[in-house]
Design an enzyme around this catalytic site. Structure first.
Site, PDB file in Angstrom:
ATOM      1  N   SER A   6      -9.549   0.992   2.742  1.00 52.76           N
ATOM      2  CA  SER A   6      -8.763   1.864   1.896  1.00 52.76           C
ATOM      3  C   SER A   6      -7.597   1.144   1.206  1.00 52.76           C
ATOM      4  CB  SER A   6      -8.184   3.017   2.725  1.00 52.76           C
ATOM      5  OG  SER A   6      -7.304   2.533   3.721  1.00 52.76           O
TER       6      SER A   6
ATOM      7  N   LYS B 208       0.856  -1.189   0.000  1.00 53.60           N
ATOM      8  CA  LYS B 208       0.000   0.000   0.000  1.00 53.60           C
ATOM      9  C   LYS B 208       0.892   1.238   0.000  1.00 53.60           C
ATOM     10  CE  LYS B 208      -3.994   1.775   2.618  1.00 53.60           C
ATOM     11  NZ  LYS B 208      -4.878   1.492   3.779  1.00 53.60           N
TER      12      LYS B 208
ATOM     13  N   SER C  55      -9.740  -1.367   6.778  1.00 49.02           N
ATOM     14  CA  SER C  55      -9.137  -1.114   5.461  1.00 49.02           C
ATOM     15  C   SER C  55      -8.322  -2.269   4.903  1.00 49.02           C
ATOM     16  CB  SER C  55      -8.254   0.133   5.525  1.00 49.02           C
ATOM     17  OG  SER C  55      -9.051   1.285   5.628  1.00 49.02           O
TER      18      SER C  55
END
Lengths: 472, 56
Positions: free
Chosen positions: A157, A82, A181
């Site tokens: 996310s 990420k 997330s």
């Protein structure tokens, strides 16, 4: 082995193929890079692809193997991160124009650990802005598209992490989880995602969102892969004080021990009877619980009254997010996307008294849940409220995402929580169950997840690349 | 609370927080604040016992 066949393997399969000499790390890395080049124009999983760097790392890994030096189970295995996890010298955006040109000088702790384990880093993955924005289909940092239906979002996310793993654009990924997330994208993309115990994995070098709720964890195709990746990144780090009491376990030793004699608690009222729970998720979860019973677990209904206040206690996050971004949103508001900007402002409206009330109720919730763990080994419930939504169906102005109750409670309490695929909706979209355990008892959580996984074949299903096309 | 009272309450909170918003940001935040009010009221109504302290 063909390039696509390599990309269809799970992380352990890739590691085994490299270890057995069936494929070199270079071949595997090239296979992923070709697949990224072919499909990421639609899937948008990557913000930055580190092709040259990854190929160089792969050559080194192959050289080491030829000399008989294997760093560990991740040796030569291509992973992705990420884009809020720092790699020295590589742009790190957190999906925001605010950090569009930010280049960290030092690796995050988890990167140092992955390098030590021999992993190859393919690139940095797309994400909701600062892990708190809304899904967007255009702009500088578009959200990834769900490989099971590219018209739908993959949840966030850690959206790019979910997409990349499910689509075979990397062997495994790291995400972060402040309110779901990791687990949301894992559930909606049909993969395994673990939010570890708070303080088990260092956040040094990870762009924060909410210091008391942020966690870093693995997202992979199987439970064994998650265990292997967690083993590599868990541990104390003087650079992150939250890890000072970290108790690292052996996450694979008991993985195949099954669930005979395991006692599970089902918070039926709060989770199964919730009006927001999609019927397809509910029926798949009930079938999964039946499978766990067949495997020898017992499941009893449990409850904790303060679960009903979890949404109210969520002022914790609003307040911490605002404190973090207050000066930046004041100085450069238009560099934030509209979705996150308004959400940041919400934190300004949380009073100090509300924040403190939230912390007192959070402690009460913790006492109630820990009391449940005196009678059960873990909690089980649906992994997410609903399957993936179409982008256009996602409302703009919500401060708390519908269905977040399935995940954010466990950030408030810092307990280990894993989602594991448990089937598909009538529309062919993945659904999942979630398993939550005692602090630092990831071994039990993963053992239960694995017992379910090995009795089913959901983890072997792959989305069809032929469908990765956008409607004209 | 009437719509006008609600709007006045929101404006007062914005002012107290030092936020000066207009246009779409103002309206989006008002919608979000309105949506969140039940949670905040639940928080304020849930009075802990005096010895219920936050975790260290």
């Amino acid at each position: 082995m063909s390039a696509d066949a390599l990309c269809d393997l799970d992380l352990t399969g890739v590691a085994d193929a490299i270890h057995a000499g069936k494929a070199s790390s270079l071949e595997v890395t090239e296979a992923y890079l070709r697949r990224i080049e072919r499909h990421d124009g639609v899937l948008k999983a990557y913000i930055t692809v580190l092709a040259d760097r990854a190929l160089a790392q792969a050559r080194v890994a192959d050289d080491e193997l030829r000399r008989g030096a294997r760093r560990g189970p991740l040796h030569g295995v291509p992973l992705a991160l990420k884009d809020l996890i720092a790699i020295a010298g590589v742009r790190m955006t957190a999906g925001s124009r605010v950090l569009a040109h930010h280049v960290p000088a030092r690796d995050a702790d988890v990167i140092e650990r992955l390098h030590a384990a021999g992993a190859i880093i393919l690139g940095k993955l797309s994400m909701h802005e600062f892990a708190f924005g809304r899904p967007v289909v255009d702009g500088t940092f578009p959200t990834g598209r769900n490989p099971w239906d590219v018209a739908r979002e993959p949840a966030g996310s850690s959206s790019g992490s979910g997409v990349a793993v499910a689509a075979g654009l990397c062997a495994g990924a790291l995400g972060s989880d402040t309110g779901g997330s990791i687990r949301g994208p894992a559930a909606r993309c049909g993969i395994v995602g673990l939010k570890p115990t708070y303080g088990l994995v260092s956040r040094r070098g990870v762009v924060p969102l909410s210091w008391s709720l942020d966690h870093v964890g693995p997202m992979t195709r199987t439970v064994r892969d998650t265990a292997a990746l967690l083993q590599a990144v868990a541990g104390r780090d003087p650079g992150d004080p939250s890890t000072r009491d970290a108790r690292v376990g052996d996450y694979t030793a008991q993985l195949e021990s099954g669930v005979s004699g395991i006692k599970l608690g089902l918070p039926r009222r709060f989770y199964l009877d919730s009006p927001g729970l999609h019927a397809d998720v509910k029926s798949a979860a009930l079938a999964a619980f039946d499978e766990l019973r067949r495997q020898g677990a017992t499941i009893e209904d449990v409850d904790a009254p303060t679960l009903d206040l979890a949404g109210a206690i969520w002022v914790t996050m609003l307040s911490e997010v605002y404190e973090l971004h207050r000066e930046t949103v004041r100085d450069q508001p238009l560099n934030f996307g509209e979705g996150i900007r308004t959400r940041i402002y919400m934190g300004a409206l949380v009073t100090a008294a509300d924040f403190q009330r939230g912390q007192r109720l959070r402690a009460r919730l913790r006492r109630e849940i820990m009391a449940l763990f005196e009678d059960v080994d873990a909690l089980v419930f649906p992994g997410h409220a609903s399957p993936a939504q179409r982008f256009e169906d996602i409302p703009m102005g919500q401060i708390v995402v519908p269905g977040s109750r399935y995940t954010n409670v466990w950030n408030l309490l810092g307990l280990p929580a894993v989602v594991v695929p448990c089937g598909f909706s009538r529309d062919g979209l993945p659904v999942a169950i979630q398993i939550v355990g005692r602090p630092f008892d990831e071994a039990t959580v993963l053992r239960i997840a694995r017992a379910y996984e090995r009795a089913t074949d959901w983890h072997t299903k792959r989305p069809n690349p032929e469908t990765w096309k956008l409607a004209k | 609370m009437s719509p006008d009272e609600l709007r006045a309450r929101f404006d007062a909170e914005l002012s107290a927080a030092g936020l000066n918003l207009a246009g779409r940001d103002y309206e989006l935040l008002f919608a979000m604040w309105t949506e969140h009010r039940p949670q905040r009221e639940a928080l304020r109504a849930a009075v802990p016992m005096p010895d219920e302290e936050p975790d260290a």
